[in-house]
Design a protein around this motif. Structure first.
Motif, PDB file in Angstrom:
ATOM      1  N   ASP A 167       0.845  -1.209   0.000  1.00  0.00           N
ATOM      2  CA  ASP A 167       0.000   0.000   0.000  1.00  0.00           C
ATOM      3  C   ASP A 167       0.876   1.254   0.000  1.00  0.00           C
ATOM      4  O   ASP A 167       0.572   2.243  -0.690  1.00  0.00           O
ATOM      5  CB  ASP A 167      -0.917   0.010   1.217  1.00  0.00           C
ATOM      6  CG  ASP A 167      -2.068  -0.975   1.100  1.00  0.00           C
ATOM      7  OD1 ASP A 167      -2.340  -1.455  -0.023  1.00  0.00           O
ATOM      8  OD2 ASP A 167      -2.703  -1.260   2.137  1.00  0.00           O
ATOM      9  N   ALA A 169       3.838   1.445  -1.243  1.00  0.00           N
ATOM     10  CA  ALA A 169       4.430   1.546  -2.580  1.00  0.00           C
ATOM     11  C   ALA A 169       3.470   2.225  -3.550  1.00  0.00           C
ATOM     12  O   ALA A 169       3.886   3.024  -4.401  1.00  0.00           O
ATOM     13  CB  ALA A 169       4.808   0.156  -3.089  1.00  0.00           C
ATOM     14  N   VAL A 170       2.182   1.917  -3.424  1.00  0.00           N
ATOM     15  CA  VAL A 170       1.175   2.576  -4.267  1.00  0.00           C
ATOM     16  C   VAL A 170       1.100   4.057  -3.928  1.00  0.00           C
ATOM     17  O   VAL A 170       1.089   4.924  -4.813  1.00  0.00           O
ATOM     18  CB  VAL A 170      -0.194   1.893  -4.088  1.00  0.00           C
ATOM     19  CG1 VAL A 170      -1.274   2.690  -4.812  1.00  0.00           C
ATOM     20  CG2 VAL A 170      -0.154   0.458  -4.605  1.00  0.00           C
ATOM     21  N   HIS A 171       1.055   4.356  -2.631  1.00  0.00           N
ATOM     22  CA  HIS A 171       0.935   5.755  -2.197  1.00  0.00           C
ATOM     23  C   HIS A 171       2.094   6.601  -2.713  1.00  0.00           C
ATOM     24  O   HIS A 171       1.896   7.729  -3.177  1.00  0.00           O
ATOM     25  CB  HIS A 171       0.876   5.822  -0.667  1.00  0.00           C
ATOM     26  CG  HIS A 171       0.849   7.218  -0.128  1.00  0.00           C
ATOM     27  ND1 HIS A 171      -0.305   7.952  -0.027  1.00  0.00           N
ATOM     28  CD2 HIS A 171       1.851   8.031   0.317  1.00  0.00           C
ATOM     29  CE1 HIS A 171      -0.029   9.147   0.472  1.00  0.00           C
ATOM     30  NE2 HIS A 171       1.274   9.227   0.674  1.00  0.00           N
ATOM     31  N   PHE A 172       3.323   6.056  -2.640  1.00  0.00           N
ATOM     32  CA  PHE A 172       4.502   6.822  -3.027  1.00  0.00           C
ATOM     33  C   PHE A 172       4.902   6.590  -4.484  1.00  0.00           C
ATOM     34  O   PHE A 172       5.939   7.095  -4.929  1.00  0.00           O
ATOM     35  CB  PHE A 172       5.675   6.487  -2.109  1.00  0.00           C
ATOM     36  CG  PHE A 172       5.494   6.992  -0.694  1.00  0.00           C
ATOM     37  CD1 PHE A 172       5.517   8.339  -0.422  1.00  0.00           C
ATOM     38  CD2 PHE A 172       5.278   6.102   0.353  1.00  0.00           C
ATOM     39  CE1 PHE A 172       5.344   8.815   0.878  1.00  0.00           C
ATOM     40  CE2 PHE A 172       5.097   6.561   1.647  1.00  0.00           C
ATOM     41  CZ  PHE A 172       5.137   7.920   1.917  1.00  0.00           C
ATOM     42  N   ASP A 173       4.080   5.820  -5.214  1.00  0.00           N
ATOM     43  CA  ASP A 173       4.313   5.582  -6.640  1.00  0.00           C
ATOM     44  C   ASP A 173       5.735   5.069  -6.880  1.00  0.00           C
ATOM     45  O   ASP A 173       6.479   5.590  -7.717  1.00  0.00           O
ATOM     46  CB  ASP A 173       4.062   6.871  -7.433  1.00  0.00           C
ATOM     47  CG  ASP A 173       3.921   6.606  -8.942  1.00  0.00           C
ATOM     48  OD1 ASP A 173       3.577   5.465  -9.305  1.00  0.00           O
ATOM     49  OD2 ASP A 173       4.158   7.536  -9.728  1.00  0.00           O
ATOM     50  N   THR A 174       6.093   4.021  -6.158  1.00  0.00           N
ATOM     51  CA  THR A 174       7.445   3.480  -6.198  1.00  0.00           C
ATOM     52  C   THR A 174       7.666   2.634  -7.448  1.00  0.00           C
ATOM     53  O   THR A 174       6.904   1.686  -7.687  1.00  0.00           O
ATOM     54  CB  THR A 174       7.704   2.612  -4.953  1.00  0.00           C
ATOM     55  OG1 THR A 174       7.414   3.367  -3.779  1.00  0.00           O
ATOM     56  CG2 THR A 174       9.147   2.126  -4.923  1.00  0.00           C
ATOM     57  N   PRO A 175       8.686   2.909  -8.249  1.00  0.00           N
ATOM     58  CA  PRO A 175       9.008   2.034  -9.383  1.00  0.00           C
ATOM     59  C   PRO A 175       9.495   0.673  -8.870  1.00  0.00           C
ATOM     60  O   PRO A 175      10.404   0.604  -8.035  1.00  0.00           O
ATOM     61  CB  PRO A 175      10.132   2.783 -10.110  1.00  0.00           C
ATOM     62  CG  PRO A 175      10.057   4.194  -9.612  1.00  0.00           C
ATOM     63  CD  PRO A 175       9.552   4.108  -8.216  1.00  0.00           C
ATOM     64  N   THR A 179       4.638  -5.852 -10.995  1.00  0.00           N
ATOM     65  CA  THR A 179       3.449  -5.116 -10.571  1.00  0.00           C
ATOM     66  C   THR A 179       3.113  -5.449  -9.122  1.00  0.00           C
ATOM     67  O   THR A 179       3.496  -6.499  -8.595  1.00  0.00           O
ATOM     68  CB  THR A 179       2.252  -5.467 -11.454  1.00  0.00           C
ATOM     69  OG1 THR A 179       1.886  -6.837 -11.223  1.00  0.00           O
ATOM     70  CG2 THR A 179       2.555  -5.246 -12.928  1.00  0.00           C
ATOM     71  N   VAL A 287      10.794   1.532  -1.275  1.00  0.00           N
ATOM     72  CA  VAL A 287       9.623   2.360  -0.973  1.00  0.00           C
ATOM     73  C   VAL A 287       9.982   3.520  -0.054  1.00  0.00           C
ATOM     74  O   VAL A 287       9.411   4.612  -0.159  1.00  0.00           O
ATOM     75  CB  VAL A 287       8.500   1.497  -0.366  1.00  0.00           C
ATOM     76  CG1 VAL A 287       7.270   2.356  -0.037  1.00  0.00           C
ATOM     77  CG2 VAL A 287       8.105   0.372  -1.325  1.00  0.00           C
ATOM     78  N   GLY A 290      10.364   7.233  -1.022  1.00  0.00           N
ATOM     79  CA  GLY A 290       9.224   8.146  -1.152  1.00  0.00           C
ATOM     80  C   GLY A 290       9.178   9.190  -0.053  1.00  0.00           C
ATOM     81  O   GLY A 290       9.245  10.402  -0.316  1.00  0.00           O
TER      82      GLY A 290
END
Length: 327
Positions: A167, A169-175, A179, A287, A290
């Protein structure tokens, strides 16, 4: 934090006056100062972020976790600083927490040039210390209690911990090299091996050389930075001492651990557990960029190593799933 604010915290906590202030290198998760006191002591003050700062989910109340570790290991002969004072929800820190610890006088392992023989002896000694640490067991709850990431089984707790990190990783838009859906799927379909762990042990999970201080005669003076500790699988503590590598039979770390009474067998199931814990650690490394925004000269190499290592650990899980041995 100003010098006057530092002095006030130490005066309230220890009843002593600060006569010198040094801000050591490091302290990436918390602010850290080395302080000389008028009674001759050298101490370290660690201050956490105010509650409103968005960090990774597991980092909630980091210093409370660290204080818990110091209380639990007191009197067990483990080489660590002494916790002299803990302050929580302090108004002077915007409602944040702080710890005052005795200062170590040695040098971090990663800053010392060692012969192969000295390196092996230190890994053996570290293994012995980890075995003693893992003798501290919990009362049935796994995970990070202060962060609210827990479960009554290790599988449940680890999946909660991993879910929170994904979650983030999604919030901080981590490459990432895969997926979020694929990573979550690989973790879940290999999580049956976690049911081998039935007792929550105290796990440091950050025993890399920078967190191990050495004396002049190349012995372990102290283990530091316990804020990433959780209740879980002792095997997870072999990840950071072998970071970006593999744990192999013949490693003096394992020999020292077993000599001190620790039990570890590198079975296929254990190697899958190691792969899961590597996925978790390498995700943390990626992550946390971020919220922390490390400069590129500091983070670039770590990002590349963590990305490649994460991809490799996911491949281990993928191969096991293809082989059809997971639930």
């Amino acid at each position: 934090m100003s010098t006057d604010e530092l002095k006030a915290l130490v005066r309230d906590g220890l009843g002593a006056d600060v006569v010198s202030v040094t801000e050591p290198a490091g302290g990436l998760a918390n602010a850290v100062w080395r302080l000389g006191l008028d009674d001759g002591r050298q101490v370290v003050l660690k201050a956490g972020s105010p509650p409103g700062i968005r960090l990774l989910t597991y980092e909630r109340h980091l210093l409370r976790t660290e204080a818990m570790v110091y209380h639990l290991v007191a009197g067990r002969g483990l080489p660590m600083p002494a916790l002299l004072h803990a302050g929580f929800d302090d108004p002077a820190l915007g409602g944040g927490d702080y710890l005052i610890l005795s200062a170590l006088n040695g040098t971090p392992w990663n800053q010392v040039s060692l012969t192969p023989e000295e390196e092996g002896a230190l890994r053996f000694e570290l293994g012995r210390h980890l075995a003693r640490l893992h003798e501290v067991s919990g009362t049935g709850v796994f995970g990070y209690p202060y962060a609210g990431l827990t479960g009554h089984t290790w599988r449940d707790a680890f999946l909660v911990m991993m879910g929170a990190l994904l979650d983030d990783a999604v919030h901080f838009d981590t490459p990432l090299p895969a997926t979020i859906v694929e990573i979550a799927g690989l973790v879940h379909t290999n999580s049956d091996v976690l049911d081998e762990v039935v007792t929550p042990s105290l796990v440091h999970f950050d025993v890399w050389p920078g967190n191990v201080f050495l004396t002049e005669d190349r012995r372990v003076e102290g283990l530091i930075d316990h804020e990433r500790a959780f209740w879980g699988d002792p095997l997870a503590d072999f990840i950071t001492p072998t970071i970006f590598g593999e744990l192999r039979e013949g490693d003096p770390l394992l020999a020292g651990y077993r000599e001190a009474g620790g039990e570890v067998a590198l079975t296929p199931q254990a190697r899958t557990r190691l792969a899961l814990y590597r996925v978790y650690l390498y995700l943390i490394h990626l992550v946390e960029q971020g919220p922390r925004q490390y400069p590129e000269e500091h983070f670039g190499t770590i990002r590349d190593l963590a990305t490649r290592s994460l991809a490799g650990s996911l491949e281990v899980l993928r191969a096991r799933r293809i082989a059809g041995v997971s639930v």
